[in-house]
Every structure is written in structure tokens, then in C-alpha cells.
Design a protein around this motif. Structure first.
Motif, PDB file in Angstrom:
ATOM      1  N   LYS A 114       1.053   9.209  -5.667  1.00 45.79           N
ATOM      2  CA  LYS A 114       1.341  10.597  -5.299  1.00 45.79           C
ATOM      3  C   LYS A 114       2.339  11.229  -6.263  1.00 45.79           C
ATOM      4  O   LYS A 114       2.175  12.383  -6.687  1.00 45.79           O
ATOM      5  CB  LYS A 114       1.888  10.642  -3.864  1.00 45.79           C
ATOM      6  N   TRP A 142       2.338   1.724  -3.462  1.00 46.71           N
ATOM      7  CA  TRP A 142       1.302   2.140  -4.423  1.00 46.71           C
ATOM      8  C   TRP A 142       0.927   3.594  -4.191  1.00 46.71           C
ATOM      9  O   TRP A 142       0.789   4.362  -5.135  1.00 46.71           O
ATOM     10  CB  TRP A 142       0.066   1.237  -4.256  1.00 46.71           C
ATOM     11  N   ASN A 143       0.746   3.949  -2.910  1.00 48.20           N
ATOM     12  CA  ASN A 143       0.391   5.338  -2.600  1.00 48.20           C
ATOM     13  C   ASN A 143       1.488   6.319  -3.026  1.00 48.20           C
ATOM     14  O   ASN A 143       1.205   7.420  -3.505  1.00 48.20           O
ATOM     15  CB  ASN A 143       0.123   5.492  -1.098  1.00 48.20           C
ATOM     16  N   SER A 151       0.819  -1.204   0.000  1.00 43.51           N
ATOM     17  CA  SER A 151       0.000   0.000   0.000  1.00 43.51           C
ATOM     18  C   SER A 151       0.863   1.268   0.000  1.00 43.51           C
ATOM     19  O   SER A 151       0.532   2.250  -0.670  1.00 43.51           O
ATOM     20  CB  SER A 151      -0.935  -0.002   1.224  1.00 43.51           C
ATOM     21  N   THR A 152       1.951   1.232   0.734  1.00 44.76           N
ATOM     22  CA  THR A 152       2.837   2.406   0.782  1.00 44.76           C
ATOM     23  C   THR A 152       3.463   2.686  -0.574  1.00 44.76           C
ATOM     24  O   THR A 152       3.499   3.833  -1.038  1.00 44.76           O
ATOM     25  CB  THR A 152       3.938   2.194   1.831  1.00 44.76           C
TER      26      THR A 152
END
Length: 744
Positions: free
Chosen positions: A34, A29-30, A26-27
């Protein structure tokens, strides 16, 4: 005891790892999402500046220009790095030496360094002198940073309008950089170094310091350096006392000191001074009313005898004094130096060079020449570093690196003789290839089996290459050249037997002087003694330098002299044979595309090297070493051997003249029908017997422990000179300069 509700340990561990993996996914991907958003915002922002059509073309050109400009700046900086090495030396104190030079007989011939006129602070100089210099040399001096692009553009515009060079674009700082660190060589590399050094000077010195150094170090004609020395020489007054008219005349000398020197051409100097006064008005530094008095009453100069100083030699001798100081052999900086120069022979050498260039320069397309004459024993008796010292102070005899051509073959053949070969040794003159290189003879023909003597006489190219490839190797040739006295770094590639590695005229003359020295070091030198003003001998060449060492065996020396002494009579240098049957040896040299032409020759008394060429390395019109160089050599050497005791060349049978030797008539007129340059006649003032007696007296005086002498008051205009007969450590024995030419 574990509870029944708790999961087993392996399941709990898997659960933790799954959470870590989920967090990483998730990190990442985020973060990617961003970054994508940020990039999209940047793209949207820069879309505002997007150009199309002709504007896009302009931006593309500007971008390429910035890229190429950056690369060019890096390249220029790399080229300028060697120049910055000069700034590491103690360049500020180069002028701290105060040296009075005497010729071989003790007569004053010039000065270098700070002599009578100490540096005057800029604030104490007349305001009109500063304005005259700036109005003429650099009007925007206090506004630019070493390079004046506006001034350069203005100069280019004026030159374009005039259809020639009427204005220069160099700033005063650039001129100082050239005077301090560089030479007058006209090349792009020098201009690049000059520009970077100008920036360096601006960063390390104040404007007043730059101006002060410029006024102190610029050549002002008549052997004077600096405005203070020029004011004393031309007007007989201190620099602080010069008038506006005199300041204008001094400011006009910076451009061409030889052309506008007032003691030589007063009308030209006054015309130039009038231009300087016009510059003052045009620049707004003065009004026409302020300069009208100087226009109506131009400066007058002291009437001085037109005695030309041997400036090229003095520059080299001054460098030698500084080298002695650097080597620890001389601690004092204010000294009198008795040199080896023979002023009569020097004047003939200069006249012969100018006569040759004036008479044949246009037809041969040659503009420069250089010459060095060394007497047996190593004393440099004459040195010509170029056609006009006032136009260019670059010494082509000591600093110009030029290809020596076939004159370099001396070292190959000498190494061969040292290896046991003889002049009669045969070798094949045939096509040869060495690592893809196939040298050819001058006429593109081959002789087959030839002797080494014949190969040297005819200057065949395949023979020295074959010797280097099959017998000697290039290392031996380089070592031989170094042993003979060549100080210039030499390459060791396969082409070196044909003289492709650059040397100086002084190097070649020094090396050939080994032959009349019997295979011993020639020990070239320009300084006999360094004296104090109280008579103390600080340095004596014969006392303080080691004796000559043998660099060529006697057998090899005899063989080489046998070969070299036939070339002016049966080889390529027939125009070099001296009159009166004086045996002459030597070798011609011509580099590729006729860029350099040499003749280096010798007798038992003297060795002389002559070079002709162009500073920009352009080709001459088929000039070979056997043409103008040999003819100029003959002119000078014929004069040098008048009225002296002739010495034999070692190893030559019947070396002294018994009548005209075969070949001397050929030397008077070449195959093309051109006559040699004008001959110079030196009247005999002393017979050879008288000269021998005087030399014996001089030797007897040298051996005396001390010579009493009454103290004498010497005028300030003539520095006191200690006689060579004075023993070291006897400063009270002061003598006046010796004016008798015992050599004639």
C-alpha cells in the motif's frame, strides 16, 4: 476426560502461533504494498511539476537560497540574543530620574533624565512637528514593521547615484532601539542587534509609543535630550507652542545635533531646516504654499553663552546615580548631584585631545581618543570619551574595550614585587616558548641578563611572559589587576602578561592611581554628594563608602614606583616628562598591529590615562604609546600642576622638584622632531599658602555641627545647592553655588 477427536494441546498451540505469524506476514506485506502504491501516486503527481533546462537551475538556486537563508536567520538570531538581555531590565523607567549636576565647586554643569520638560503625549504635539520628523527620518513609519526594505532600497539607490552616503536606511524604530539599548559603535554585530530589537519594539509597543519614546530620548545637542528639552533650550518655549520653522529646525537636529545645533552654527541649522521643509513637500505631507512662510521667516534662537557641558562625564555620572539607586544607597529619583569634575581641567583635556587629533590624526591615521584624569583620593577630575559627543555619544573612556598592550605589565611586575623580587633582580631576556606560543620583543632582539627595572623601562616582552610561566602564573596576575580596580572581566590565557585582554581607559587609570596612593585602593568616584532640593544629604562618598584597603604591600609599592618613575626619563615615555622637574611615573602600551596606543602616568597629585585608536579597529600608522599619547598626557598634566601644592610620589627619594629634571627637555621635542601639542597656561589666582588656608577653613566648617543660614529664595533657573559644610540632617541650611576656584 478429553475427547478422542480433539487434537493434542501442543498441536493446537502450534496452530494458533502459525495463524498469528501468517497474519503478521500478510499485514506487513499489504502495508508495504500500500505504501508503495501511495509513493507511486505521489511520484506521478509531482512529475507534473518537474522542470528541465534553465527552469531547473532557477529552482535549485531558490532551494539553496531557502536553506542558506534559514541557516543565516538562525545565526542572526543567535547573535542577537545578547541584545535581548537588555530588554529584561526596566528600560521604560530609565528616564524617570531627574538629576541636576554640579561641578566640584557647586556650579551647575548639566542635567540628565526628566528635568524641566516632562514628556508630552504625541496627540498634543503640533501636527507640523510630527510631519517634519517623519518626512525627514522615516516617511513609511506607519507602514513598516520596524525594518523598511523599500526605504533601504531607495536609500541605496540614492547613495549610488550621489556616489556617497546622502540617505540613511535605518527606520525610526531602529534608531530608537540604538538609543535605548545599544551604542554608536559601527559594526555588523550592532546592526544585527539593532534590527532584531526594532522587531521586538514593534511587537511590544504601539506606533505612537515608539514615536513618543523617540522624541523624548534622542540627543538634540547642547546637552539636551528629547524634543521638549531642545525646544525649551533653543527657543525658550514649550514644545506644544513651536512654529513650523522651529519644528523644521528641531527635526533637522536628529541627523547631526553637533553640526546643526543652532546656538553654535545658526546658518547651518537654518540650511538644514530648509531641507526638512523640502522633505515635507516631496513626501506630500505639505504643499509648497504651506511651507513658504517658514522658508521666508526661518527660526531664531535664544542667545546663550557657548558653555560646553562635559557630556561624556555626565552620562557616566548619571549611570553612577542609577547604580547607587540599584544598590539601595539612594531612594530618591529627583536629586542634585555634586560631582568631582573640574571644569577648567575638563576643558583643557578636551582641547588637548582635539588639538592632538587635528594636528597628528592624518599622519598617524587615527580618528579617536579617550582620557581620564583622577586626583589623588580617587576623584575623577576630567573625562574625554571621544572626539565629538554630538557625532557619537559612545563613551570610549568607560565602555570601549581595547587591548592595553604593555601598560598591562603593571600587574605582572607588581605581582613579582609582591612575591619578594626587587627592581635589581635579574632575569633572562631570551627566546621563550609557552605551549606553542613564542613572544618576541618589539625590535626582535634580546638583551640577555637584565634587571626587572631595565626590562620594564625598555618594555621587553619575554620577561613578563617568563615571570608568568616560571614564577607567578596567570591567576595571580588577574587577581592583582582586579585588586587594583580593573572591573572588566579578564581572560587567563598565556598571552595576558602582554596585555591581550581588553580593558577600559577608566580601568587602567584607576589601577595606576594605586601607585601614588601608596599601594592603597584608589577609590575612583565621580559623585561626592547627592542632595535633595530641600538641602538634605542623601549620599556622601566619604560618609557612605568603606575606607580604602591596601592592595599592594609597602615594599612592593616602593619598588614599583622606583621602576615606573624612571620610564619618562630613561624608558619609552620620554615625551611624558613634565616641565619644572615634577617627578612623573607611568607606562606606555601599544597593541598588535598598532590598533591601540596608550600612556598611563601619574604624579603625587594626579593620575591620567590616554588612549588613541580607531572605532573600527583599523591599524594606525606606527603610533606607539610613547608618541601622541605621552605628548597629550604631558599637555594636560602640565596645566593640572600649575599653582597647586605638589605632593610626592611615595617611595621616591627627593620627590619634589628642585629644578629641571633630566629628560624634560627631551619631552618637548620627540626623536622624530615633532613638537608637542599646544601648551595651556592657567593663571595663578591663589598662592599655595592661600589654598592651604582655605582648605583648613573648609575642614573646620565640615566639622561644625550646624551652620545657621537665613532661608533664601533661589531662582528656578539655578537649582539650590547645599554647601559641603552643611551637616547631614540640616535641610534648612541652603546655600548658593560656590564659584571660587580654591584649587588654583
Amino acid at each position: 476426560m478429553p475427547s478422542k477427536d480433539m487434537p493434542p494441546a501442543p498441536k493446537r498451540k502450534r496452530h494458533i502461533l502459525l495463524r498469528i505469524d501468517s497474519w503478521i506476514d500478510s499485514t506487513v506485506w499489504n502495508l508495504g504494498f500500500k505504501l508503495g502504491e501511495i509513493w507511486e501516486e505521489i511520484t506521478i503527481f509531482f512529475r507534473r511539476f518537474r522542470v528541465r533546462g534553465w527552469k531547473k537551475l532557477g529552482f535549485e538556486i531558490a532551494g539553496e537560497a531557502m536553506t542558506l537563508g534559514t541557516a543565516g536567520f538562525v545565526l542572526l538570531l543567535a547573535l542577537a540574543q545578547p541584545a535581548f538581555e537588555e530588554t529584561k531590565e526596566d528600560w521604560r523607567n530609565r528616564g524617570d530620574f531627574a538629576v541636576t549636576f554640579l561641578d566640584r565647586y557647586g556650579n551647575p554643569i548639566g542635567h540628565r533624565g526628566i528635568i524641566h520638560e516632562d514628556s508630552v503625549p504625541v496627540d498634543q504635539l503640533p501636527d507640523h512637528l510630527i510631519k517634519a520628523v517623519l518626512a525627514t527620518e522615516d516617511r513609511r513609519f506607519f507602514d513598516h514593521f520596524g525594518i523598511d526594505f523599500f526605504g533601504l532600497a531607495r536609500a541605496m539607490t540614492e547613495n549610488a547615484k550621489a556616489g556617497g552616503v546622502v540617505q540613511g536606511g535605518s527606520t525610526l524604530t531602529q534608531q530608537l532601539a540604538k538609543n535605548l539599548f545599544l551604542t554608536n559603535e559601527r559594526s555588523i554585530e550592532r546592526k544585527i542587534k539593532e534590527a532584531f530589537l526594532a522587531l521586538w519594539l514593534e511587537a511590544n509597543l504601539s506606533k505612537k509609543e515608539i514615536l513618543s519614546h523617540y522624541l523624548d530620548r534622542a540627543y538634540m545637542g547642547a546637552g539636551t535630550f528629547g524634543a521638549a528639552a531642545a525646544a525649551q533650550f533653543y527657543f525658550g518655549k514649550n514644545i506644544t507652542e513651536v512654529t513650523l520653522a522651529e519644528s523644521a529646525m528641531l527635526a533637522g537636529l536628529f541627523k547631526a545635533p553637533a553640526k546643526y545645533a543652532p546656538h553654535v552654527n545658526l546658518p547651518a541649522a537654518r540650511s538644514r531646516a530648509n531641507e526638512v521643509l523640502s522633505n515635507l513637500v516631496q513626501s506630500g505631507m505639505m504643499t509648497e504654499g504651506q511651507v513658504i512662510g517658514a522658508r521666508r521667516n526661518p527660526a531664531s534662537v535664544i542667545d546663550r553663552a557657548d558653555v560646553k557641558a562635559p557630556d561624556f562625564f555626565l552620562d557616566w555620572a548619571f549611570d553612577e546615580v542609577q547604580r547607587l539607586h540599584a544598590r539601595g544607597k539612594l531612594k530618591e529619583r529627583s536629586v542634585i548631584v555634586r560631582t568631582t569634575i573640574d571644569t577648567a581641567l575638563q576643558q583643557v583635556a578636551e582641547a588637548a585631545m582635539e588639538s592632538s587629533l587635528r594636528e597628528y590624526g592624518e599622519s598617524y591615521r587615527v580618528k579617536q581618543g579617550a582620557m581620564v584624569v583622577i586626583e589623588s583620593g580617587g576623584a575623577v577630575r576630567a573625562m574625554v570619551g571621544g572626539r565629538d559627543y554630538g557625532e557619537s555619544q559612545f563613551n570610549r573612556a568607560t565602555k570601549a574595550l581595547r587591548q592595553p598592550g604593555s601598560s598591562f605589565k603593571l600587574y605582572t611586575y607588581a605581582a613579582a614585587m609582591e612575591a619578594g623580587m626587587k627592581p635589581e633582580t635579574t632575569i633572562s631576556d631570551a627566546p621563550i616558548t609557552w605551549n606553542g606560543w613564542s613572544p618576541q620583543n618589539y625590535g626582535r632582539s634580546y638583551k640577555g641578563k637584565v634587571t626587572l627595572m631595565s626590562a620594564m623601562q625598555q618594555s621587553l616582552n619575554t620577561v613578563p611572559v617568563r615571570l608568568a610561566k616560571e614564577k607567578l602564573g596567570t591567576d595571580v596576575i588577574v587577581q592583582t589587576a582586579k585588586a587594583f580596580g580593573v572591573e572588566t572581566p579578564l581572560r587567563k590565557d598565556k598571552t595576558i602578561p602582554l596585555g591581550t585582554s581588553e580593558v577600559t581607559v577608566l580601568d587602567q587609570t584607576t589601577a595606576y592611581a594605586v601607585m601614588p596612593a601608596g599601594g592603597m585602593q584608589s577609590r575612583r568616584h565621580g559623585i561626592e554628594q547627592v542632595l535633595g532640593y530641600n538641602g538634605e544629604v542623601f549620599y556622601d562618598f566619604n560618609r557612605d563608602e568603606p575606607p580604602a584597603k591596601r592592595v599592594l604591600s609597602e615594599q612592593a609599592m616602593v619598588s614599583m614606583n622606583r621602576i615606573l618613575s624612571t620610564i619618562p626619563y630613561q624608558g619609552t615615555a620620554r615625551r611624558a616628562a613634565l616641565d619644572g622637574g615634577i617627578v612623573t611615573g607611568g607606562k606606555t602600551g601599544t597593541s598588535q598591529s598598532y590598533r591601540d596606543a596608550w600612556f598611563i602616568g601619574f604624579t603625587g597629585n594626579y593620575t591620567a590615562g590616554v588612549w588613541f585608536g580607531n572605532d573600527d579597529f583599523t591599524s594606525m600608522n606606527n603610533m606607539t604609546g610613547g608618541s601622541l599619547p605621552a605628548m597629550t598626557f604631558k599637555t594636560v598634566m602640565d596645566y593640572a600642576h600649575q599653582g597647586i601644592e605638589l605632593k610626592p610620589i611615595p617611595g621616591i627619594e627627593n620627590p619634589l622638584p628642585t629644578g629641571n629634571r633630566k629628560g624634560t627637555e627631551v619631552a618637548k621635542k620627540g626623536e622624530d622632531g615633532k613638537a608637542v601639542p599646544q601648551a595651556f597656561t592657567r593663571p595663578r589666582t591663589l598662592s599655595a599658602d592661600s589654598t592651604r588656608v582655605l582648605k583648613q577653613i573648609a575642614e573646620s566648617l565640615k566639622s561644625a555641627s550646624a551652620i545657621p543660614a537665613a532661608p533664601a529664595r533661589v531662582a528656578e533657573a539655578e537649582a539650590p545647592v547645599v554647601s559641603p559644610a552643611v551637616a547631614p540632617g540640616k535641610p534648612e541650611a541652603i546655600f548658593k553655588p560656590i564659584s571660587l576656584d580654591v584649587r588654583r
